[in-house]
Design a protein around this motif. Structure first.
Motif, short mmCIF file in Angstrom:
data_model
loop_
_atom_site.label_atom_id
_atom_site.label_comp_id
_atom_site.label_asym_id
_atom_site.label_seq_id
_atom_site.Cartn_x
_atom_site.Cartn_y
_atom_site.Cartn_z
N GLN A 115 0.55 -39.56 23.10
CA GLN A 115 1.62 -38.57 23.08
C GLN A 115 2.80 -39.02 22.21
O GLN A 115 3.52 -38.17 21.66
CB GLN A 115 2.11 -38.29 24.51
N GLY A 116 3.02 -40.33 22.11
CA GLY A 116 4.17 -40.80 21.34
C GLY A 116 3.93 -40.90 19.85
O GLY A 116 4.87 -40.78 19.06
N ILE A 117 2.67 -41.13 19.44
CA ILE A 117 2.40 -41.36 18.02
C ILE A 117 1.33 -40.41 17.49
O ILE A 117 1.56 -39.66 16.54
CB ILE A 117 1.96 -42.82 17.79
N LEU A 118 0.15 -40.44 18.09
CA LEU A 118 -0.99 -39.72 17.52
C LEU A 118 -0.81 -38.21 17.53
O LEU A 118 -1.10 -37.53 16.54
CB LEU A 118 -2.28 -40.11 18.26
N THR A 119 -0.35 -37.64 18.65
CA THR A 119 -0.19 -36.19 18.72
C THR A 119 0.86 -35.67 17.73
O THR A 119 0.60 -34.71 17.01
CB THR A 119 0.15 -35.75 20.16
N PRO A 120 2.07 -36.27 17.67
CA PRO A 120 3.04 -35.78 16.68
C PRO A 120 2.55 -35.92 15.24
O PRO A 120 2.66 -34.98 14.43
CB PRO A 120 4.28 -36.65 16.93
N LEU A 121 1.97 -37.09 14.90
CA LEU A 121 1.48 -37.29 13.53
C LEU A 121 0.29 -36.38 13.24
O LEU A 121 0.16 -35.83 12.14
CB LEU A 121 1.10 -38.75 13.32
N GLY A 122 -0.59 -36.25 14.23
CA GLY A 122 -1.76 -35.39 14.03
C GLY A 122 -1.38 -33.94 13.84
O GLY A 122 -1.97 -33.23 13.02
N THR A 123 -0.38 -33.47 14.60
CA THR A 123 0.05 -32.08 14.46
C THR A 123 0.65 -31.84 13.09
O THR A 123 0.42 -30.79 12.46
CB THR A 123 1.06 -31.73 15.56
N SER A 124 1.44 -32.79 12.60
CA SER A 124 2.01 -32.66 11.25
C SER A 124 0.91 -32.63 10.19
O SER A 124 0.95 -31.84 9.24
CB SER A 124 2.98 -33.82 10.98
N GLU A 125 -0.08 -33.50 10.36
CA GLU A 125 -1.18 -33.54 9.40
C GLU A 125 -2.00 -32.26 9.46
O GLU A 125 -2.42 -31.72 8.43
CB GLU A 125 -2.07 -34.75 9.68
N PRO B 35 5.82 -20.57 12.02
CA PRO B 35 6.92 -20.57 12.99
C PRO B 35 6.55 -21.18 14.33
O PRO B 35 7.39 -21.79 14.99
CB PRO B 35 7.24 -19.08 13.13
N MET B 36 5.30 -21.04 14.75
CA MET B 36 4.92 -21.62 16.03
C MET B 36 5.01 -23.14 16.01
O MET B 36 5.55 -23.76 16.93
CB MET B 36 3.48 -21.20 16.40
N ILE B 37 4.49 -23.75 14.93
CA ILE B 37 4.51 -25.21 14.89
C ILE B 37 5.89 -25.74 14.52
O ILE B 37 6.29 -26.83 14.94
CB ILE B 37 3.44 -25.74 13.89
N THR B 38 6.64 -24.96 13.76
CA THR B 38 7.97 -25.42 13.34
C THR B 38 8.99 -25.28 14.46
O THR B 38 9.82 -26.18 14.67
CB THR B 38 8.44 -24.64 12.10
N TYR B 39 8.95 -24.16 15.18
CA TYR B 39 9.99 -23.87 16.16
C TYR B 39 9.49 -23.89 17.61
O TYR B 39 10.04 -24.59 18.46
CB TYR B 39 10.63 -22.51 15.86
N LEU B 40 8.44 -23.10 17.88
CA LEU B 40 8.03 -22.92 19.28
C LEU B 40 7.63 -24.23 19.95
O LEU B 40 8.15 -24.58 21.01
CB LEU B 40 6.87 -21.92 19.35
N LEU B 41 6.69 -24.97 19.35
CA LEU B 41 6.17 -26.16 20.01
C LEU B 41 7.23 -27.23 20.21
O LEU B 41 7.37 -27.77 21.32
CB LEU B 41 4.97 -26.70 19.22
N PRO B 42 8.03 -27.58 19.19
CA PRO B 42 9.10 -28.57 19.44
C PRO B 42 10.13 -28.10 20.46
O PRO B 42 10.61 -28.90 21.28
CB PRO B 42 9.73 -28.77 18.06
N LEU B 43 10.49 -26.81 20.43
CA LEU B 43 11.48 -26.32 21.39
C LEU B 43 10.95 -26.39 22.82
O LEU B 43 11.70 -26.70 23.75
CB LEU B 43 11.86 -24.88 21.04
N LEU B 44 9.66 -26.10 23.01
CA LEU B 44 9.07 -26.22 24.34
C LEU B 44 9.13 -27.67 24.83
O LEU B 44 9.45 -27.94 25.99
CB LEU B 44 7.62 -25.73 24.33
N ILE B 45 8.81 -28.61 23.95
CA ILE B 45 8.86 -30.03 24.32
C ILE B 45 10.30 -30.43 24.63
O ILE B 45 10.58 -31.14 25.62
CB ILE B 45 8.28 -30.89 23.20
N SER C 159 12.07 -31.56 7.36
CA SER C 159 11.08 -30.69 6.72
C SER C 159 9.70 -30.87 7.30
O SER C 159 8.73 -30.30 6.79
CB SER C 159 11.04 -30.99 5.21
N VAL C 160 9.58 -31.66 8.37
CA VAL C 160 8.30 -31.86 9.03
C VAL C 160 8.43 -31.36 10.47
O VAL C 160 9.53 -31.28 11.00
CB VAL C 160 7.88 -33.35 9.03
N PRO C 161 7.32 -30.98 11.12
CA PRO C 161 7.39 -30.57 12.53
C PRO C 161 8.06 -31.64 13.38
O PRO C 161 7.69 -32.81 13.33
CB PRO C 161 5.92 -30.38 12.91
#
Length: 664
Positions: free
Chosen positions: A229-239, A86-96, A127-129
């Protein structure tokens, strides 16, 4: 409120736009890095392959890990178990999304709320962060809400403001949530899948180290935020959510290449570069501020080959060890890198830093030995070039040049206060007039709340009780403290400083036609002017001025209490017998529209040891009150105009002095 940045001649327009875009993305992510770290630590401790299970197994523990397994679960069932997912699915994107929406609404939480609602649609539609989705829907929500609010600003009948504001935000937020679900979620998911496929192809063909050819020069040119921040962090977090770690977090953040470069200068450099390298190593490797080594490369551009080689070697090492990080390492300190590394990757991550530093050191040392020229004196010029490329003063440049903050020309001045609506606006108006009269038309003087300060201005002026807070928000700026907003001698000292830094100045800037015409009387209504105030104490005077704002339908009664809270932190005494009480920054939600009240006290009031005869209450939701405050500042700088106000027997006479008189 936008802050001023400056570009050097010849800078690529495309690079500047990418740089600004990267900074925008970074400003959404960096305030929430603490949440990423919290998620990474919880993941590292409690998932099935985490530290607690690993240590327990090593110690021969044969019992169950029920509590640990519950916390580390990816689901969130009715029993309440599961926190990682839930943190990676909801909390982190909602904060951003919230942060992006608030940014696009000039720091207004209303934009953040709508941005978060819009982001929730994107989250549930994929279905991805949804980090990339949050970076799109959050700012879109804040920007569009600001535009909609502007359409009916000042047109809502008193008493209906809260109804309109709440329903407009709810309806528009709900609409954007649907758009996010139907459009943004699937589109961003498709983009993420495509980008992941590209990364997988590079990994499978052992080509990932080649990304350093782009990433390392991009760092030197301050384009790293757009990439990271635009590419590596989002892709890295999903991975990391799928595999427990990601190598992508180390493509840009590995401190090894910079460490090797600085070590080479420490042993084989010359002059100022050699002398400053040891201190720069501490800042870069321990502090994680990579920009400290950029001037060394700009001074000798061929050294970019050293950091590229080091970056490639570090990535290759991580590929060999199959290592990565659980969450972003920000700043790029070895401490942050170790903290974000899972147990199985500690050896590989450490080896990648060591190998990257070693390769960078060997290449840089070879290139430095080939170069027989003296570099003494060149580092200062390279540091100035770095700041020009960055578009603002570097907070660590003094470690290289030995200079204090604010040694160059001053182009942007910000007057900062707690709420950014009254005291700072008045002070900025007075200072702006002096700066323009001295002929420095290219120097911007604006006002902001301290919470909205960024480290991208040259000089910050604040009340002496607030300077420490302002310095925390804008550490690289020159800070000036004042205790009298109307006639502080510091203003003349600032003008003298401009003459020293910027040159002699030019012809005084004439007042614009917009500034010379009378303003409309809507902000200061006749009913909000009292020529014989009844209060006898400062607190009663604040209440009297505040109740006039409430009676005018400009604010809720709770706003009056916020005015007292604001006064308790820093006095709103301006000088020349004037005080301008107003609410805290957090109380802006209690303001329906912008308005000003004015109360005259013929016998004067004691205002924390100062004599006050005029109290101007302020409630503001935007910037439309700033010109009137500027006019009030001009009046109270003129003893003859103050005398006219003291003699005024009608509200029309007061409005005439303030340039506000309207036909009856």
């Amino acid at each position: 409120m936008a802050s001023t940045t400056h570009t050097a001649p010849g800078r690529s327009g495309a690079r500047v736009h990418v740089q600004r875009f990267g900074t925008f993305l970074s400003n959404m992510v960096l305030p929430n890095i603490g949440a990423f770290i919290a998620w990474g630590l919880i993941t590292a401790l409690f998932i099935e392959a985490g530290w607690i299970t690993l240590i327990g197994d090593k110690l021969g523990y044969s019992g169950g890990y029920g509590f640990v397994e519950d916390l580390g679960a990816w689901g969130s069932g009715a029993d309440g178990t599961g926190i990682v997912g839930p943190m990676i699915t909801y909390l982190l994107p909602l904060l951003i999304g919230y942060t992006g929406g608030k940014m696009m609404y000039d720091g207004n939480m209303r934009g953040g709320v709508v941005g978060a609602i819009a982001t929730m649609g994107a989250i549930t539609g994929a279905s991805v962060p949804m980090f990339l989705g949050a970076m799109v829907m959050g700012p879109l929500g804040g920007w569009s809400m600001r535009k909609l609010d502007a359409l009916w600003d000042g047109k809502i009948r008193p008493g209906f403001e809260m109804l309109v504001n709440n329903f407009s935000a709810g309806i528009w937020g709900g609409f954007l949530a649907i758009i996010g679900f139907v459009v943004a979620g699937p589109v961003v998911e498709a983009f993420s899948d495509a980008a992941s496929n590209v990364i997988d192809t590079l990994v499978e063909n052992n080509l990932l180290p080649l990304t350093s050819i782009f990433i390392e020069p991009a760092k030197i040119l301050f384009l790293n935020n757009a990439v990271n921040q635009g590419i590596l962090t989002p892709l890295g977090t999903s991975e990391a959510a799928e595999n427990g770690k990601s190598i992508l977090f180390l493509l840009e953040a590995n401190p090894g290449p910079g460490l090797g470069l600085l070590l080479a200068f420490m042993f084989f450099g010359k002059g100022a570069a050699k002398a400053s390298a040891p201190g720069a190593i501490v800042i870069q490797f321990i502090g994680g501020i990579h920009e400290i080594y950029f001037p060394y490369v700009l001074m000798k551009p061929i050294l970019v080959l050293a950091v590229i080689s080091g970056g490639m070697a570090g990535i290759a090492t991580n590929l060999v060890f199959d290592s990565g990080l659980r969450s972003p390492a920000s700043p790029g300190s070895i401490i942050a890198v170790w903290a974000a590394a899972p147990p199985s990757s500690l050896l590989g991550v450490t080896a990648s830093v060591v190998v990257a530093a070693g390769v960078s050191f060997l290449v840089a040392s070879f290139l430095l030995k080939l170069d027989r020229s003296e570099d003494a004196g060149d580092l200062a010029a390279a540091t100035a070039d770095m700041e020009a490329r960055k578009g603002k003063k570097s907070s660590v440049s003094s470690a290289l040049t030995g200079a204090g903050a604010g040694t160059g020309a001053i182009h942007s001045i910000v007057f900062a206060c707690d709420a950014g609506m009254g005291s700072s606006a008045m002070g900025a108006s007075v200072l702006r007039k002096k700066v323009q009269a001295a002929g420095f038309s290219d120097v911007s003087v604006t006002n902001k709340a301290i919470s909205n300060l960024r480290d991208d201005v040259d000089l910050v002026v604040s009340h002496q009780d607030l300077t420490d807070r302002a310095r925390q928000r804008s550490g690289s700026a020159l800070h000036v403290s004042v205790d009298n907003f109307m006639q502080s001698p510091a203003y003349d000292e600032i003008v003298d400083l401009l003459r020293q830094r910027n040159g002699a100045g030019g012809a005084p800037t004439p007042a614009s036609a917009e500034e010379e015409v009378a303003l409309g009387g809507a902000l200061l209504a006749r009913e909000s002017i009292v020529l014989d105030g009844t209060a006898r104490t400062r607190d009663d005077a604040i209440t009297e001025a505040g109740r006039l704002l409430v009676a005018a339908g400009a604010a809720e009664p709770a706003y009056v209490e916020a005015m007292h809270e604001r006064e308790a932190s820093v006095s709103t005494f301006m000088g020349n017998g004037l005080a301008i009480p107003h609410g805290t920054n957090e109380a802006k939600s209690s303001v329906h529209r912008t308005a000003i009240s004015l109360v005259r006290y013929s016998d004067g009031l004691d205002w924390k040891g100062k004599q006050v005869r005029f109290v101007v209450g302020i409630a503001a939701v935007g910037k439309d009150h700033l010109k009137l405050l500027g006019r009030i500042a001009e009046v109270f700088l003129d003893d003859d105009q103050v005398a006219r106000l003291e003699r005024a027997s009608t509200t029309d006479e007061v409005l005439e002095v303030l340039g506000q008189v309207q036909p009856a």
